[in-house]
Write an enzyme that holds these catalytic residues in place. Structure first.
Site, PDB file in Angstrom:
ATOM      1  N   LEU A 174      -6.343 -92.024  26.220  1.00 11.10           N
ATOM      2  CA  LEU A 174      -5.354 -91.232  26.959  1.00 11.10           C
ATOM      3  C   LEU A 174      -4.081 -91.042  26.143  1.00 11.10           C
ATOM      4  CD1 LEU A 174      -4.560 -89.793  29.568  1.00 11.10           C
ATOM      5  CD2 LEU A 174      -3.671 -91.974  30.409  1.00 11.10           C
ATOM      6  N   TYR A 175      -3.550 -92.129  25.621  1.00 13.39           N
ATOM      7  CA  TYR A 175      -2.310 -92.039  24.838  1.00 13.39           C
ATOM      8  C   TYR A 175      -2.524 -91.155  23.616  1.00 13.39           C
ATOM      9  CZ  TYR A 175       1.752 -93.436  22.084  1.00 13.39           C
ATOM     10  OH  TYR A 175       2.901 -93.427  21.328  1.00 13.39           O
ATOM     11  N   GLY A 176      -3.629 -91.366  22.902  1.00 12.19           N
ATOM     12  CA  GLY A 176      -3.907 -90.569  21.717  1.00 12.19           C
ATOM     13  C   GLY A 176      -4.048 -89.092  22.027  1.00 12.19           C
TER      14      GLY A 176
END
Length: 231
Positions: free
Chosen positions: A160-162
């Site tokens: 998700l962050y990436g």
């Protein structure tokens, strides 16, 4: 350090998410070069703590507590900067949220929403809002902070962050092309891997051994105080 400091005296800088971490390091470096800086935290408590730590810079440093994951918070920050400084020369979208190192399907809906709103909505609106004012003057600089995933590198538990950072990079580069005749410079900052509270939260127990095991080898380890930007 901040490279090429000549002519930066009285330059007005706004940095979202600058009450600690990389943002705070950037704020202090700009202040040391004579700039006027608006720091920002998500709460009045964190913002006030940052202002206390920077009190020696006098009235060149101001602070606004605002939720920069939403348009209303960004508009508040922008209005206050214009009121205090008269103009915004450099705007840096540094604020970002991460999450525990887990597969995307194990993250609760609230976490997903918060990360997406802050890392995507906040950057999109945080670029458009200062750009509209800068375009009227035909000058200004907007920088968006890259992070893990910006180059497409993958790590289990960081999907998700990436994804948000990969999207941020595309948005910034495409926006820059659209704005190429405006006189406003739009780009990304890539500080490499910096040891902050956000990083510690995502890499297990936060110990040096854990950090080394998780760190992609392509990143450079630097201290927050050594964050730099070429302006």
């Amino acid at each position: 350090m901040i490279e090429n400091p000549a002519g930066m005296t009285e330059t007005s800088v706004v940095i979202t998410g600058s009450s600690r971490g990389i943002g705070f390091g950037l704020a202090e470096q700009f202040l040391q070069q004579g700039c006027r800086v608006m720091v920002n935290g998500s709460t009045s408590v964190t913002t006030d703590v940052a202002l206390e730590r920077l009190a020696r810079y006098g009235d060149r440093v101001r602070g606004v507590a605002a939720d920069v994951s939403c348009r209303e918070g960004l508009l508040l920050l922008h209005r206050e900067a214009l009121f205090r400084f008269g103009v915004v020369d450099i705007w840096i979208n540094n604020a970002g949220l991460s999450h525990e190192t887990r597969p995307a399907w194990e993250l609760d809906a609230g976490t997903v929403d918060r990360v997406l709103h802050c890392n995507l909505d906040g950057v999109v609106q945080g670029t458009i809002i200062p750009f509209l004012e800068m375009r009227k003057r035909g000058e200004g600089k907007i920088f968006n902070m890259e992070g893990f995933g910006s180059d497409g590198f993958m790590l289990e538990g960081m999907t998700l962050y990436g994804t948000t950072k990969r999207a941020l990079t595309y948005f910034t580069r495409s926006f820059s092309r659209e704005a190429r005749l405006s006189g406003v410079q739009v780009g990304t900052l890539s500080p490499g891997m910096v040891v902050t509270d956000l990083l510690r939260m995502t890499v297990g127990d936060g110990s040096p051994e854990s950090l080394k095991k998780r760190a992609p080898r392509c990143f450079k380890w630097v201290m927050v105080s050594e964050a730099y930007i070429v302006v």
